[in-house]
Write an enzyme that holds these catalytic residues in place. Structure first.
Site, PDB file in Angstrom:
ATOM      1  N   SER A 179      -1.169   2.362 -12.420  1.00  0.00           N
ATOM      2  CA  SER A 179      -2.523   3.047 -13.276  1.00  0.00           C
ATOM      3  C   SER A 179      -3.542   2.538 -13.883  1.00  0.00           C
ATOM      4  CB  SER A 179      -1.835   4.513 -13.902  1.00  0.00           C
ATOM      5  OG  SER A 179      -0.872   5.244 -13.313  1.00  0.00           O
ATOM      6  N   ASN A 195      -4.364  -2.779  -3.774  1.00  0.00           N
ATOM      7  CA  ASN A 195      -3.332  -2.321  -2.600  1.00  0.00           C
ATOM      8  C   ASN A 195      -3.681  -0.893  -2.012  1.00  0.00           C
ATOM      9  OD1 ASN A 195      -0.995  -1.433  -1.169  1.00  0.00           O
ATOM     10  ND2 ASN A 195       0.296  -1.268  -3.185  1.00  0.00           N
ATOM     11  N   HIS A 250       7.146  -4.068  -2.938  1.00  0.00           N
ATOM     12  CA  HIS A 250       6.647  -3.114  -3.896  1.00  0.00           C
ATOM     13  C   HIS A 250       7.529  -1.850  -3.986  1.00  0.00           C
ATOM     14  CE1 HIS A 250       4.029   0.358  -4.580  1.00  0.00           C
ATOM     15  NE2 HIS A 250       3.139  -0.589  -4.833  1.00  0.00           N
ATOM     16  N   GLY A 273       0.869   5.457  -9.729  1.00  0.00           N
ATOM     17  CA  GLY A 273       0.058   6.666  -9.341  1.00  0.00           C
ATOM     18  C   GLY A 273       0.252   7.856 -10.178  1.00  0.00           C
ATOM     19  N   LYS A 289      -2.378   0.769  -0.013  1.00  0.00           N
ATOM     20  CA  LYS A 289      -1.360   1.456   0.751  1.00  0.00           C
ATOM     21  C   LYS A 289      -1.495   2.142   2.090  1.00  0.00           C
ATOM     22  CE  LYS A 289      -0.036   2.332  -3.915  1.00  0.00           C
ATOM     23  NZ  LYS A 289       0.874   3.427  -4.939  1.00  0.00           N
ATOM     24  N   GLU A 335       7.561   1.224  -3.642  1.00  0.00           N
ATOM     25  CA  GLU A 335       7.567   1.991  -2.536  1.00  0.00           C
ATOM     26  C   GLU A 335       8.301   1.631  -1.215  1.00  0.00           C
ATOM     27  OE1 GLU A 335       3.415   2.876  -2.359  1.00  0.00           O
ATOM     28  OE2 GLU A 335       3.426   3.919  -4.329  1.00  0.00           O
ATOM     29  N   GLU A 374       5.291  -3.963 -12.484  1.00  0.00           N
ATOM     30  CA  GLU A 374       4.706  -2.729 -12.147  1.00  0.00           C
ATOM     31  C   GLU A 374       5.851  -1.459 -12.504  1.00  0.00           C
ATOM     32  OE1 GLU A 374       1.652  -2.594  -8.921  1.00  0.00           O
ATOM     33  OE2 GLU A 374       3.368  -2.399  -7.703  1.00  0.00           O
TER      34      GLU A 374
END
Ligand code: PEP
Length: 257
Positions: A214, A12, A99, A175, A14, A101, A169
């Site tokens: 991660s 991904n 996701h 991250g 992003k 985000e 996730e």
């Protein structure tokens, strides 16, 4: 007996990457074709601006290209959005929905995610549905409750093992360099497998369950060897071919041990 599942390693990117970055995709494709094809499926979800070019560069290979989100509708007055139809039209084979985000930055509920997943399926895209608990939810012991809620409400009824993958996730692991303990991933994935099998029967028992948060070449073998972990969704480490291929190579290590 646990069915044999071909792993999926998905990148991904992003909001990262310009056309100049596509040389990394070319290196990934080369590595995949020479060493990894027999072990796993590879997918790279690039920004919408790169889907067409990325799909062209991988057109003679089995590396898949995906989008990172799609609108529920096929077309209409939705400034700045892309529909699943548009993503497929650019040559994509897959799309990520839900996701964290998107859930956080754009307030997407599981109901919206389910509709987006339905849009992905409508046009034949492999659809990756993301779920995961926040740090506060984990600390208050609500992880499995959150996973159950998100999974139940985000998965379209028509999901099958060939058309949908689920990515677990933990939001706090994305991250940050942090990963859950092996036992925690084992528990979460076992729980999701049970829920999916109860709801989708044989399809649920074969659906790919990716771990994301991660993942790096250094921890990939340990994470990918966990029961019911059928691949990875990789953010930062999917931007560089050497790192992404290092993660993919975990499956060769697992096979050879
Ligand atoms: C992600 O964004 O899906 C992700 C897992 O990111 P990272 O690998 O950078 O934690």
């Amino acid at each position: 007996m646990t069915p044999k599942i071909k792993p999926l390693v998905a990148g991904n990117w992003k909001m990262n990457g310009l056309h100049a970055s596509l040389h990394e995709l070319e290196a990934m494709t080369k590595g995949y074709n020479t060493e990894l094809r027999g072990f796993l499926d590879m997918l790279v979800c690039v920004p919408a601006t790169l889907i067409h070019s990325a799909a062209k560069r991988t057109s003679n290979t089995s590396v898949m290209i995906g989008g990172q989100d799609c609108h529920i509708n096929a077309s209409g007055a939705h400034t700045g959005d892309c529909s699943a139809e548009m993503i497929a039209d650019c040559g994509a084979n897959a799309v990520i929905v839900g996701h964290s985000e998107r859930r956080t930055d754009h307030g997407e509920s599981s109901t919206t995610v389910k509709a987006k997943a339905g849009a992905g399926l409508r046009v034949g895209l492999l659809t990756i549905v993301c779920i995961g608990e926040t740090e506060a939810e984990r600390k208050s012991g609500r992880t499995l409750e959150v996973l159950s809620e998100q999974l139940g409400q985000s998965m379209p009824d028509s999901a099958t093992a060939d058309t949908v993958a689920v990515a677990y996730e933990p939001v706090w692991a994305i991250g940050t360099g942090l990963t859950p303990a092996v036992e925690d991933v084992h528990e979460a994935h076992g729980f999701m497998r049970k829920q999916l099998t109860e709801r989708f029967g044989n399809e649920g028992s074969r659906m790919r369950l990716l771990y994301g948060g991660s993942v790096k070449p250094e921890n990939a073998t340990e994470l990918m060897a966990i029961e019911n972990v059928d691949g990875a969704l990789v953010g930062g480490a999917s931007l560089k071919a050497a790192d992404f291929l290092g993660i993919c190579n975990a499956y060769r290590n697992i096979k050879n041990t």
